[in-house]
Every structure is written in structure tokens, then in C-alpha cells.
Enzyme design. Structure first.
Site, PDB file in Angstrom:
ATOM      1  N   GLY A  46       0.819  -1.208   0.000  1.00  0.00           N
ATOM      2  CA  GLY A  46       0.000   0.000   0.000  1.00  0.00           C
ATOM      3  C   GLY A  46       0.854   1.260   0.000  1.00  0.00           C
ATOM      4  O   GLY A  46       0.533   2.253  -0.666  1.00  0.00           O
ATOM      5  N   THR A  47       1.945   1.237   0.740  1.00  0.00           N
ATOM      6  CA  THR A  47       2.802   2.418   0.818  1.00  0.00           C
ATOM      7  C   THR A  47       3.338   2.787  -0.555  1.00  0.00           C
ATOM      8  O   THR A  47       3.299   3.955  -0.974  1.00  0.00           O
ATOM      9  CB  THR A  47       3.968   2.163   1.799  1.00  0.00           C
ATOM     10  OG1 THR A  47       3.412   1.909   3.091  1.00  0.00           O
ATOM     11  CG2 THR A  47       4.911   3.353   1.876  1.00  0.00           C
TER      12      THR A  47
ATOM     13  N   ASN B  12      -7.623   4.527   8.890  1.00  0.00           N
ATOM     14  CA  ASN B  12      -7.041   3.376   9.564  1.00  0.00           C
ATOM     15  C   ASN B  12      -7.051   3.484  11.077  1.00  0.00           C
ATOM     16  O   ASN B  12      -6.848   2.500  11.764  1.00  0.00           O
ATOM     17  CB  ASN B  12      -5.595   3.163   9.082  1.00  0.00           C
ATOM     18  CG  ASN B  12      -4.796   4.439   9.088  1.00  0.00           C
ATOM     19  OD1 ASN B  12      -5.176   5.419   8.453  1.00  0.00           O
ATOM     20  ND2 ASN B  12      -3.698   4.458   9.816  1.00  0.00           N
TER      21      ASN B  12
ATOM     22  N   GLN C 195      -7.654   0.308   3.761  1.00  0.00           N
ATOM     23  CA  GLN C 195      -8.489  -0.206   4.854  1.00  0.00           C
ATOM     24  C   GLN C 195      -9.896  -0.554   4.385  1.00  0.00           C
ATOM     25  O   GLN C 195     -10.603  -1.331   5.028  1.00  0.00           O
ATOM     26  CB  GLN C 195      -8.564   0.815   6.004  1.00  0.00           C
ATOM     27  CG  GLN C 195      -7.255   1.023   6.735  1.00  0.00           C
ATOM     28  CD  GLN C 195      -6.822  -0.194   7.549  1.00  0.00           C
ATOM     29  OE1 GLN C 195      -7.601  -1.092   7.846  1.00  0.00           O
ATOM     30  NE2 GLN C 195      -5.546  -0.232   7.905  1.00  0.00           N
TER      31      GLN C 195
ATOM     32  N   SER D 218      -3.674  -2.851  -0.489  1.00  0.00           N
ATOM     33  CA  SER D 218      -2.556  -3.591   0.103  1.00  0.00           C
ATOM     34  C   SER D 218      -3.004  -5.016   0.392  1.00  0.00           C
ATOM     35  O   SER D 218      -4.082  -5.219   0.965  1.00  0.00           O
ATOM     36  CB  SER D 218      -2.137  -2.904   1.398  1.00  0.00           C
ATOM     37  OG  SER D 218      -1.224  -3.717   2.098  1.00  0.00           O
TER      38      SER D 218
ATOM     39  N   HIS E 261      -1.845  -7.328   2.547  1.00  0.00           N
ATOM     40  CA  HIS E 261      -1.815  -7.940   3.880  1.00  0.00           C
ATOM     41  C   HIS E 261      -2.964  -7.531   4.780  1.00  0.00           C
ATOM     42  O   HIS E 261      -3.105  -8.047   5.884  1.00  0.00           O
ATOM     43  CB  HIS E 261      -0.451  -7.727   4.549  1.00  0.00           C
ATOM     44  CG  HIS E 261      -0.164  -6.356   5.074  1.00  0.00           C
ATOM     45  ND1 HIS E 261      -0.231  -6.047   6.410  1.00  0.00           N
ATOM     46  CD2 HIS E 261       0.204  -5.219   4.455  1.00  0.00           C
ATOM     47  CE1 HIS E 261       0.113  -4.773   6.598  1.00  0.00           C
ATOM     48  NE2 HIS E 261       0.378  -4.250   5.419  1.00  0.00           N
TER      49      HIS E 261
ATOM     50  N   THR F 253      11.524  -7.060 -11.470  1.00  0.00           N
ATOM     51  CA  THR F 253      10.897  -8.372 -11.696  1.00  0.00           C
ATOM     52  C   THR F 253       9.669  -8.487 -10.797  1.00  0.00           C
ATOM     53  O   THR F 253       9.742  -8.235  -9.592  1.00  0.00           O
ATOM     54  CB  THR F 253      11.907  -9.498 -11.385  1.00  0.00           C
ATOM     55  OG1 THR F 253      13.044  -9.290 -12.219  1.00  0.00           O
ATOM     56  CG2 THR F 253      11.315 -10.865 -11.650  1.00  0.00           C
TER      57      THR F 253
ATOM     58  N   CYS G 132       1.796   1.990  12.380  1.00  0.00           N
ATOM     59  CA  CYS G 132       2.943   2.819  11.981  1.00  0.00           C
ATOM     60  C   CYS G 132       3.363   3.745  13.108  1.00  0.00           C
ATOM     61  O   CYS G 132       4.518   4.097  13.224  1.00  0.00           O
ATOM     62  CB  CYS G 132       2.607   3.668  10.771  1.00  0.00           C
ATOM     63  SG  CYS G 132       2.097   2.690   9.401  1.00  0.00           S
TER      64      CYS G 132
HETATM   65  N1  PLP Z   1      -2.712   3.231   3.818  1.00  0.00           N
HETATM   66  C1  PLP Z   1      -3.446   2.880   4.888  1.00  0.00           C
HETATM   67  C2  PLP Z   1      -4.756   3.555   5.140  1.00  0.00           C
HETATM   68  C3  PLP Z   1      -2.987   1.890   5.767  1.00  0.00           C
HETATM   69  O1  PLP Z   1      -3.713   1.568   6.829  1.00  0.00           O
HETATM   70  C4  PLP Z   1      -1.741   1.266   5.488  1.00  0.00           C
HETATM   71  C5  PLP Z   1      -1.188   0.257   6.401  1.00  0.00           C
HETATM   72  O2  PLP Z   1      -1.462   0.235   7.572  1.00  0.00           O
HETATM   73  C6  PLP Z   1      -1.024   1.675   4.344  1.00  0.00           C
HETATM   74  C7  PLP Z   1      -1.547   2.644   3.538  1.00  0.00           C
HETATM   75  C8  PLP Z   1       0.299   1.064   4.001  1.00  0.00           C
HETATM   76  O3  PLP Z   1       0.162  -0.217   3.425  1.00  0.00           O
HETATM   77  P1  PLP Z   1       1.389  -1.250   3.483  1.00  0.00           P
HETATM   78  O4  PLP Z   1       1.506  -1.697   4.896  1.00  0.00           O
HETATM   79  O5  PLP Z   1       0.978  -2.354   2.550  1.00  0.00           O
HETATM   80  O6  PLP Z   1       2.589  -0.542   2.985  1.00  0.00           O
END
Ligand code: PLP
Length: 386
Positions: free
Chosen positions: A69-70, A153, A181, A201, A203, A239, A327
Site C-alpha cells: 500500500g505504501t 485506519n 483499509q 494492500s 496484507h 521483476t 505505523c
Molecule cells: N494506507 C493505509 C490507510 C494503511 O492503513 C496502510 C497500512 O497500515 C497503508 C496505507 C500502508 O500499506 P502497506 O503496509 O501495505 O505498505
């Protein structure tokens, strides 16, 4: 143990592990290779992309696999803003909300620090909602991009994405939403949402950490952040993580099939949990929107406690949750999201987020609510004695 920290991450689903396993073992090829092993990896990648495109109701060429997601958020915010400004130098501002995940917020700050962009932050109301009027106040002829998350989140507030996207389009500005989320809990049809870009994302959905997707509308120009061999139609070189893409796609397709039923069931349980906590700790403050919230998130402040102490007590009682976003865990500073909702810093420091997987049960939530009463009571007793 009762796991109430699904917004941080989720376990990998068995069906997902089974779907990805061949691409970690026998079918380990590189999708760019021209032999049969490469061909089978390329086919798996194409099928994974088709699965994601079907759920999002977009074309396969609009799906870019990322490392999570990041990265998807970084690619959207930086990639769209930089490409738009390259085409028109007057487009030198980006709009984000006051409650964005750091992946969006820090991308915007980077654009300001290194590329001289202006960042306009749209405030939220006391429930964490961005209103169309508030967005219109900051939109202007220099806005290159609007990025506002689908669901928060920390407090679970769900934004009126379709209305906000329409407002941005009224100014000719593309709209990105971080749906990390929201996935699994809310509809993800990008045409209904009217968004130009959307991040996911794996996970949070029952796929492994390190897999993500950026949907970016066909004609939207996107400056790549990772340069190299031109994979992912030049949008993201490197890759491809074939097994990760297969996993994410499998998890997304399964959760999409279950979404409506799960949202109904879990939001009912969430409301019972919220009532039980409010009954046993009458001064508990529910944070976020009372109705427009993720089915899977119940978040509170417990004034007069310390969030970290309550967390420790809860863990002793067998309940795993968090004081806010994963985070920010470990940081003593009050959450910027809660401060943006107008919650005083001393109250914000008492925040606890409970977030549920699809497998959550009534019995677990009743036990968890009882544990909350005990944990808050113990922390308050200790504080009085101390
Ligand atoms: N955006 C939101 C709203 C999230 O809650 C998170 C992860 O907690 C992310 C982005 C980041 O995703 P990733 O952990 O896959 O980098």
C-alpha cells in the site's frame, strides 16, 4: 488470544497460500523469460491482474502491482503530481486530507520539500469526515491532484469518496483514494466511486505483506518512481512478485465475493461491542463517525488512563489490539489523526483501536468488552493509588 488488530495486518488465508505456492516452487519462472517456465509465470501474472481488474471494474492495463500500500500511495501521489506538472508547470499544488496515512502525507511533504509543490490540507470535522464544501475551499486552478482516503485506519471513518471525486473533477483535477483499509469491507468499483487512482494492500486482506496494487485510469499520466526494465507497462520496473500478485488477487476476489455479507454481519457485531464498552465504561469516547465507519473498526478514548497501560492490561487478559495505527505504535506523541478530529492531546493519548477480521465472533467480542472494563478499571485504580 483474541486478535483485534486486523487493521494492522491479517493472517494469510489458506486458499491464498495454496494459490501462491506453485509460483514460489515448481513454477518459479521470471515472467519476462521467453521459455515455458517464464510463460507460465506470465500467465499467472496476467490472470492475477484480470482478477483485480474484475473486482475494481477496470481494464487490466490499469492495474499496477506494487510492493504494498505504501508504494501504491507513493506512486499515485508523486507519480500523478509530477507527470501533471511536467505537462503544465502551473499545476504545482496537491490536496490531501488532515487524516491521511503517512504513505500519502509524507509523499505530499516530499513533493513540497524536493519539488517545490504547495500542499493544501483539507480539515475534517469532529467525526473525521471531509465535506465537499471543505474540499472546494482548497481546490484551485493550480491543483495537480487530490488524494483523500476511502476509510481511515485509526478511527474507521468512511469518506464520501464519490462526491469528493466529483468535486475534484469539477475543477478538472484527478482524484486518488487510499482504499487500503476499505478493501474487503466496502465496494471497490472504481467507476461507481469515480476515482482516477486507488491503492490497495494485500496484507489487510489475507495475502502476505509486501503486495499491493495501484489502479490508475488509462489515460492518466504517471511518472514512474522505480526505473529499470520497464515492467508493469513502464509504471513500475523490477521483476514482478508473481506469487504476491497471485496472492493479492486471490484474496481480493474472495473478499469481494463475501463483502456484502461480511460487512452486514461484522458491523452488527461492532455495534454490539461499542454498546457493551460504552455500558461498562460510561465515559469512554467513541472516536470517528458513529455510522459512516468501517464495519471492522471500533475506536475509543478512555479519559484518565494511558492508552499504552490499557493495552498492556488487555494483552495480559488475552486481547491483542493497538493504540492507533501500527505505523505510529511506540510513539508517545498523540495521534495527528485524533488531533485533526479536535480531540485534546491528553485524551488522544488514551486511544485504543479494536479492529476485526472477517472471522470475528460474538463470543470473542463479548469477552473482549469484559476485558476492556477490567483493564480500564485496573489502570484507573493504579493511577489513583500512584
Ligand atoms: N494506507 C493505509 C490507510 C494503511 O492503513 C496502510 C497500512 O497500515 C497503508 C496505507 C500502508 O500499506 P502497506 O503496509 O501495505 O505498505
Amino acid at each position: 488470544m483474541i486478535f483485534l488488530d486486523a487493521a494492522a495486518t491479517t493472517p494469510v488465508r489458506r486458499e491464498v497460500l495454496e494459490a501462491m505456492w506453485p509460483y514460489l516452487s515448481g513454477d518459479f519462472g521470471n515472467p519476462s523469460s521467453h521459455h515455458s517456465l517464464g510463460g507460465s509465470a506470465a500467465t499467472a501474472l496476467a490472470e492475477a491482474r484480470a482478477g483485480v481488474a474484475k473486482v475494481l471494474n477496470c481494464r487490466t492495463g490499469e492495474v499496477t502491482f506494487t510492493s504494498g500500500g505504501t508504494e501504491a500511495d507513493n506512486l499515485a501521489v508523486k507519480g500523478i503530481a509530477l507527470a501533471r506538472r511536467a505537462a503544465d508547470p502551473s499545476l504545482d499544488r496537491v490536496v490531501i486530507s488532515a487524516v491521511e496515512h503517512p504513505a500519502v502525507e509524507e509523499s505530499a511533504r516530499y513533493l513540497a520539500r524536493i519539488h517545490g509543490f504547495g500542499v493544501d490540507v483539507v480539515p475534517v470535522d469532529g467525526d473525521g469526515l471531509v465535506t465537499v464544501d471543505a474540499l472546494r475551499e482548497v481546490l484551485g486552478p493550480r491543483t495537480a491532484l487530490v488524494s483523500i482516503m476511502y476509510a481511515n485506519n485509526e478511527v474507521g471513518t468512511v469518506q464520501p469518496v464519490a462526491e469528493l471525486a466529483a468535486a475534484a473533477h469539477g475543477y478538472g483535477v484527478p482524484f486518488h483514494t487510499d482504499a487500503v483499509q476499505a478493501a474487503g469491507w466496502l465496494p471497490l468499483d472504481v467507476k461507481v466511486l469515480g476515482v482516477d487512482a486507488l491503492s490497495l494492500s494485500g496484507h489487510k486482506l489475507g495475502a502476505p505483506k509486501g503486495s499491493g496494487v495501484l489502479f490508475a485510469k488509462g489515460r492518466l499520466r504517471l511518472e514512474p518512481l522505480v526505473h529499470g526494465g520497464g515492467q508493469e507497462r513502464g509504471r513500475r520496473s523490477g521483476t514482478e512478485n508473481v506469487a504476491g500478485a497471485v496472492a493479492l488477487s486471490t484474496a481480493l476476489v474472495i473478499s469481494h465475493g463475501e463483502q456484502e455479507a461480511m460487512a452486514r454481519r461484522v458491523s452488527g457485531l461492532r455495534d454490539l461491542f461499542i454498546s457493551a464498552v460504552q455500558e461498562s465504561v460510561p465515559d469512554a469516547v467513541l472516536t470517528g463517525h458513529p455510522v459512516e465507519r468501517l464495519p471492522s473498526v471500533a475506536s475509543f478514548c478512555f479519559p484518565g488512563t494511558s492508552g499504552e497501560s490499557v493495552l498492556l492490561e488487555l494483552e495480559r487478559l488475552g486481547v491483542i489490539c493497538s493504540s492507533g495505527s501500527a505505523c505510529a505504535a511506540g510513539s508517545d506523541a498523540p495521534s495527528p489523526v485524533l488531533l485533526a478530529l479536535g480531540i485534546p492531546p491528553e485524551t488522544a493519548q488514551t486511544a485504543i483501536r479494536f479492529s476485526f477480521t472477517q472471522a470475528i465472533t460474538d463470543v470473542e467480542l463479548r469477552q473482549a468488552a469484559a476485558a476492556v472494563e477490567t483493564a480500564v478499571g485496573r489502570v484507573r485504580n493504579l493511577a489513583q493509588r500512584g
